[in-house]
Motif scaffolding. Structure first.
Motif, PDB file in Angstrom:
ATOM      1  N   GLY A  81       0.893  -1.040   0.137  1.00  0.00           N
ATOM      2  CA  GLY A  81       0.098  -0.061   0.022  1.00  0.00           C
ATOM      3  C   GLY A  81       0.815   1.022   0.089  1.00  0.00           C
ATOM      4  O   GLY A  81       0.162   2.433  -0.345  1.00  0.00           O
ATOM      5  N   GLU A  82       2.357   1.103   0.295  1.00  0.00           N
ATOM      6  CA  GLU A  82       2.871   2.307   0.378  1.00  0.00           C
ATOM      7  C   GLU A  82       3.574   2.922  -0.937  1.00  0.00           C
ATOM      8  O   GLU A  82       3.777   2.243  -1.841  1.00  0.00           O
ATOM      9  CB  GLU A  82       4.132   1.867   1.187  1.00  0.00           C
ATOM     10  CG  GLU A  82       3.912   1.918   2.725  1.00  0.00           C
ATOM     11  CD  GLU A  82       3.657   3.125   3.042  1.00  0.00           C
ATOM     12  OE1 GLU A  82       3.821   4.411   2.526  1.00  0.00           O
ATOM     13  OE2 GLU A  82       3.402   3.604   4.473  1.00  0.00           O
ATOM     14  N   VAL A  83       3.492   4.297  -1.126  1.00  0.00           N
ATOM     15  CA  VAL A  83       3.812   4.787  -2.605  1.00  0.00           C
ATOM     16  C   VAL A  83       4.985   5.514  -2.168  1.00  0.00           C
ATOM     17  O   VAL A  83       6.011   5.663  -2.811  1.00  0.00           O
ATOM     18  CB  VAL A  83       2.641   5.685  -3.056  1.00  0.00           C
ATOM     19  CG1 VAL A  83       3.154   6.387  -4.326  1.00  0.00           C
ATOM     20  CG2 VAL A  83       1.406   4.798  -3.155  1.00  0.00           C
ATOM     21  N   ALA A  84       5.186   6.269  -1.055  1.00  0.00           N
ATOM     22  CA  ALA A  84       6.276   7.185  -0.869  1.00  0.00           C
ATOM     23  C   ALA A  84       7.513   6.677  -1.029  1.00  0.00           C
ATOM     24  O   ALA A  84       8.264   7.435  -1.576  1.00  0.00           O
ATOM     25  CB  ALA A  84       6.044   7.828   0.656  1.00  0.00           C
ATOM     26  N   PRO A  85       7.869   5.568  -0.704  1.00  0.00           N
ATOM     27  CA  PRO A  85       9.197   5.018  -0.599  1.00  0.00           C
ATOM     28  C   PRO A  85       9.711   4.749  -2.050  1.00  0.00           C
ATOM     29  O   PRO A  85      10.907   4.835  -2.602  1.00  0.00           O
ATOM     30  CB  PRO A  85       9.254   3.692   0.008  1.00  0.00           C
ATOM     31  CG  PRO A  85       8.178   3.566   0.926  1.00  0.00           C
ATOM     32  CD  PRO A  85       7.320   4.389   0.329  1.00  0.00           C
ATOM     33  N   ILE A  86       8.635   4.610  -3.212  1.00  0.00           N
ATOM     34  CA  ILE A  86       9.074   4.369  -4.172  1.00  0.00           C
ATOM     35  C   ILE A  86       8.913   5.450  -5.343  1.00  0.00           C
ATOM     36  O   ILE A  86       9.146   5.438  -6.542  1.00  0.00           O
ATOM     37  CB  ILE A  86       8.325   3.099  -4.985  1.00  0.00           C
ATOM     38  CG1 ILE A  86       6.821   3.344  -4.955  1.00  0.00           C
ATOM     39  CG2 ILE A  86       8.256   1.804  -4.217  1.00  0.00           C
ATOM     40  CD1 ILE A  86       5.850   2.437  -5.728  1.00  0.00           C
ATOM     41  N   LEU A  87       8.437   6.582  -4.796  1.00  0.00           N
ATOM     42  CA  LEU A  87       8.138   7.799  -5.769  1.00  0.00           C
ATOM     43  C   LEU A  87       9.698   8.139  -6.423  1.00  0.00           C
ATOM     44  O   LEU A  87       9.469   8.430  -7.541  1.00  0.00           O
ATOM     45  CB  LEU A  87       8.067   9.011  -4.896  1.00  0.00           C
ATOM     46  CG  LEU A  87       6.360   9.159  -4.492  1.00  0.00           C
ATOM     47  CD1 LEU A  87       6.512  10.336  -3.405  1.00  0.00           C
ATOM     48  CD2 LEU A  87       5.500   9.505  -5.607  1.00  0.00           C
ATOM     49  N   PHE A  88      10.757   8.055  -5.746  1.00  0.00           N
ATOM     50  CA  PHE A  88      11.893   8.368  -6.194  1.00  0.00           C
ATOM     51  C   PHE A  88      12.648   7.283  -6.702  1.00  0.00           C
ATOM     52  O   PHE A  88      13.853   7.471  -7.208  1.00  0.00           O
ATOM     53  CB  PHE A  88      12.649   9.314  -5.350  1.00  0.00           C
ATOM     54  CG  PHE A  88      11.979  10.296  -4.437  1.00  0.00           C
ATOM     55  CD1 PHE A  88      11.261  11.231  -4.813  1.00  0.00           C
ATOM     56  CD2 PHE A  88      12.205  10.018  -3.238  1.00  0.00           C
ATOM     57  CE1 PHE A  88      10.635  12.127  -4.080  1.00  0.00           C
ATOM     58  CE2 PHE A  88      11.294  10.944  -2.231  1.00  0.00           C
ATOM     59  CZ  PHE A  88      10.545  11.834  -2.895  1.00  0.00           C
ATOM     60  N   THR A  89      12.264   6.128  -6.351  1.00  0.00           N
ATOM     61  CA  THR A  89      13.205   4.900  -6.568  1.00  0.00           C
ATOM     62  C   THR A  89      12.757   3.840  -7.569  1.00  0.00           C
ATOM     63  O   THR A  89      13.601   2.843  -7.567  1.00  0.00           O
ATOM     64  CB  THR A  89      13.340   4.184  -4.979  1.00  0.00           C
ATOM     65  OG1 THR A  89      12.030   3.766  -4.896  1.00  0.00           O
ATOM     66  CG2 THR A  89      14.050   4.982  -4.124  1.00  0.00           C
ATOM     67  N   GLY A  90      11.863   3.946  -8.188  1.00  0.00           N
ATOM     68  CA  GLY A  90      11.292   3.100  -9.256  1.00  0.00           C
ATOM     69  C   GLY A  90      10.006   3.291  -9.977  1.00  0.00           C
ATOM     70  O   GLY A  90       9.850   2.691 -11.300  1.00  0.00           O
ATOM     71  N   ALA A  91       9.076   3.634  -9.256  1.00  0.00           N
ATOM     72  CA  ALA A  91       7.555   3.774  -9.982  1.00  0.00           C
ATOM     73  C   ALA A  91       7.654   4.926 -11.244  1.00  0.00           C
ATOM     74  O   ALA A  91       8.293   5.876 -11.232  1.00  0.00           O
ATOM     75  CB  ALA A  91       6.882   4.337  -9.250  1.00  0.00           C
ATOM     76  N   ALA A  92       7.161   4.286 -12.351  1.00  0.00           N
ATOM     77  CA  ALA A  92       6.937   5.188 -13.507  1.00  0.00           C
ATOM     78  C   ALA A  92       5.492   5.667 -13.655  1.00  0.00           C
ATOM     79  O   ALA A  92       4.602   5.098 -13.437  1.00  0.00           O
ATOM     80  CB  ALA A  92       7.458   4.501 -14.652  1.00  0.00           C
ATOM     81  N   TYR A  93       5.392   6.703 -14.263  1.00  0.00           N
ATOM     82  CA  TYR A  93       4.269   7.571 -14.765  1.00  0.00           C
ATOM     83  C   TYR A  93       3.544   6.595 -15.619  1.00  0.00           C
ATOM     84  O   TYR A  93       2.154   6.088 -15.525  1.00  0.00           O
ATOM     85  CB  TYR A  93       4.626   8.930 -15.258  1.00  0.00           C
ATOM     86  CG  TYR A  93       3.269   9.627 -15.658  1.00  0.00           C
ATOM     87  CD1 TYR A  93       2.609  10.360 -14.717  1.00  0.00           C
ATOM     88  CD2 TYR A  93       3.038   9.582 -17.118  1.00  0.00           C
ATOM     89  CE1 TYR A  93       1.527  11.144 -15.284  1.00  0.00           C
ATOM     90  CE2 TYR A  93       1.980  10.390 -17.466  1.00  0.00           C
ATOM     91  CZ  TYR A  93       1.287  11.174 -16.553  1.00  0.00           C
ATOM     92  OH  TYR A  93       0.100  12.041 -17.165  1.00  0.00           O
ATOM     93  N   PHE A  94       3.878   6.426 -16.725  1.00  0.00           N
ATOM     94  CA  PHE A  94       3.332   5.332 -17.788  1.00  0.00           C
ATOM     95  C   PHE A  94       4.615   4.673 -18.559  1.00  0.00           C
ATOM     96  O   PHE A  94       5.644   5.656 -18.621  1.00  0.00           O
ATOM     97  CB  PHE A  94       2.615   6.189 -18.733  1.00  0.00           C
ATOM     98  CG  PHE A  94       1.945   5.374 -19.890  1.00  0.00           C
ATOM     99  CD1 PHE A  94       0.918   4.441 -19.498  1.00  0.00           C
ATOM    100  CD2 PHE A  94       2.512   5.550 -21.263  1.00  0.00           C
ATOM    101  CE1 PHE A  94       0.590   3.688 -20.593  1.00  0.00           C
ATOM    102  CE2 PHE A  94       1.948   4.676 -22.020  1.00  0.00           C
ATOM    103  CZ  PHE A  94       0.997   3.658 -21.804  1.00  0.00           C
TER     104      PHE A  94
END
Lengths: 256, 300
Positions: free
Chosen positions: B220-233
């Protein structure tokens, strides 16, 4: 075993044991003989269980235990840093006050010791399990359901299962910490009879609160009081003509 | 204090109202999400990629990304956590300075905000470790590891969920009766044999609970992956550890704040939230069930 009846198997010399600052054993020096049952008696907190657990270094598991003096088994000081505790405990088996079978099948309970020693051959394990269960006088009661959980047995059967489990590693010495205190009289009688049968093969040291039990099962009796060994002699003599006043008071039920 | 009858009534009414508020809150939130997302939720929604600039299509890549991240996180985090718990419960003396220090570190770690883990992941994993890897193995031009990717995001999440794993596994191991350890040791088993053959099998449900709790916290966590791997699209699914990935939580954030037409994606946002909630709820439920089984067995 080609030794005489009187040969010493366990000898302690000036054994002091401390739990932190508290001294639980005070300079205990004693000789325990082969092929005999020695009973350790004394009021609660007198150090008899502590003494028993010093003989296979189970006290090591408690933080802050400090031991002085010597415990010689077959002449070797078991508190010598060179001694392998794991090997020691294979030679000195232990039965606990509260029966503690593993939550496994009867078979696996007994096979536990041989397995950790690397025995994996099924027929060899079968043979060891049967022999140990027979020695513990449990085989006839459980031979048809060895796959049943050890916890499904009655209290007395569980304790005999624990004895079988201890014997499966072929120890020379069996330490018993009030092995029958939680059992009914019939189960107790079975355990006592078992002890009687086992003493030809093993050196047995048994802690008991029950004077009659000490008188029934043991050859020698040691009386502990406040961490000191007050007196040790043949059981017959200890219960009829002890040389110390404290012993007499205790065995006759005047205190304790 | 004097025993006034109105005080008792007030307590009952007050605590009842407070409890009702909680229930009401859950019902409203759940109903809102269910109603908003139900129409959009379909097999196609679960199995298709976003289309038309993320105003249509499904969330399949985000589900895949979430799963991959959670699995990698568990592969790294659960063993480290379990080994730490074994050390704390079976080997360390209760008064050992080192063990106290570990406990202090675990408690501190548990209190660190998720976003700080994200920044740490960015600074440590991406810039320091990844940068080092690129300098060592790269051609000096192209960035391969010194950028957000699946690996760094998963490692960051593993760090964040470590305290959950350690605490629940250690608790499970402490529930194994001392008598069983003594029985094993008295038979001449070494400490490790005792851990391996007696303690671990009897705390396996606790170990699983720890794993599942960590996963459900992590999912459920988003904050830790904001800068470390999650992509917009992303037009494709990740196929290497050094790829970025789409993720459910981040997808919700993106669509509700960054989308060119937030209104048009309302249904998708609701449905994505529903999927994420169902995922974490079912994981939590699994953890509760395992724990229940464990307690029942401990009593028996």
């Amino acid at each position: 075993m080609t030794t005489s009846m009187d040969e010493t198997r366990i000898r302690t010399e000036g054994l002091n044991l401390f739990y932190g600052p508290k001294q639980a054993l005070k300079s205990v020096s004693v000789d325990l003989k082969k092929s005999r049952v020695t009973a350790l008696i004394g009021p609660s907190g007198c150090g008899k269980s502590t003494f028993l657990r010093a003989l296979n270094r189970m006290n090591d598991l408690i933080d802050d235990v400090h031991v002085e003096g010597k415990v010689l088994i077959e002449g070797v000081d078991i508190y010598d840093p060179k001694v392998d505790v794991v090997e020691l405990r294979k030679r000195v088996g232990m039965i606990f006050q509260k029966s503690n079978p593993f939550p496994k099948s009867i078979y696996e309970n007994v096979a536990y010791g041989p397995r950790i020693n690397g025995v994996n051959d099924r027929s060899k394990l079968d043979e060891m399990v049967e022999r140990s269960l027979r020695q513990a006088a449990l085989w006839d009661e459980v031979k048809d359901d060895l796959t049943k959980s050890g916890l499904a047995l009655s209290g007395g059967q569980q304790q005999r299962l624990c004895i079988a489990r201890a014997m499966a590693v072929n120890p020379e010495i069996l330490l018993m910490d009030e092995p029958a205190s939680a059992l009914d009289p019939i189960a107790t009688a079975k355990i006592e009879e078992l002890i009687y049968q086992l003493k030809s093969t093993y050196t047995i040291v048994i802690v008991t609160h029950n004077m009659q039990q000490a008188a029934r099962v043991s050859d020698d009796t040691a009386f502990f009081y406040l961490g000191e060994l007050i007196e040790m002699d043949e059981t017959k003599k200890m219960f009829t003509a002890p040389s110390k006043k404290q012993t007499e008071d205790y065995v006759t039920g005047r205190f304790g | 204090m004097r025993n006034a009858p109105w005080l008792g009534t007030l307590t009952v009414v007050g605590s009842g109202a407070a409890a009702l508020t909680i229930i009401l809150l859950v019902v409203v939130v759940m109903a809102n999400i269910l109603i908003g997302g139900w129409d959009t939720l379909s097999w196609e929604f679960l199995s298709a990629a976003p289309t038309e600039g993320m105003t249509a299509g499904g969330v399949f890549p985000a589900i895949v990304g979430t799963f991959l991240r959670v699995i990698l996180m568990s592969i790294v985090g659960v063993p480290i956590g379990a080994i730490t718990a074994i050390y704390l419960s079976e080997y360390a003396s209760q008064r050992s300075i080192f063990a106290r220090f570990i406990r202090f570190a675990v408690n501190t770690l548990a209190g660190v905000p998720a976003i700080v883990f994200g920044l740490f992941g960015l600074g440590f994993f991406i810039q320091f470790v990844g940068g080092g890897m690129d300098r060592a193995f790269g051609d000096g031009v192209e960035l391969r590891w010194a950028q957000p990717n699946l690996l760094w995001a998963s490692l960051t999440m593993a760090l964040m969920t470590l305290p959950v794993v350690i605490v629940s596994v250690e608790e499970a191991m402490r529930n194994v009766p001392r008598e069983l350890r003594e029985a094993s040791l008295a038979l001449g088993a070494s400490r490790w044999q005792t851990v391996y053959k007696v303690v671990l099998p009897n705390s396996i449900t606790g170990l699983l609970t720890g794993g599942v709790l960590a996963v459900s916290r992590g999912a459920g966590e988003v904050a830790p992956i904001l800068f470390t791997g999650a992509a917009y699209f992303l037009p494709h699914l990740p196929n290497s550890l050094s790829d970025q990935f789409m993720e459910l939580g981040y997808h919700i954030y993106v669509m509700s704040t960054q989308s060119p037409d937030v209104e048009a994606t309302m249904g998708i946002q609701y449905a994505t939230t529903l999927v994420l909630l169902l995922l974490t709820f079912s994981l939590n439920f699994a953890a509760v069930y395992l724990r229940y089984r464990m307690r029942k067995r401990a009593i028996a």
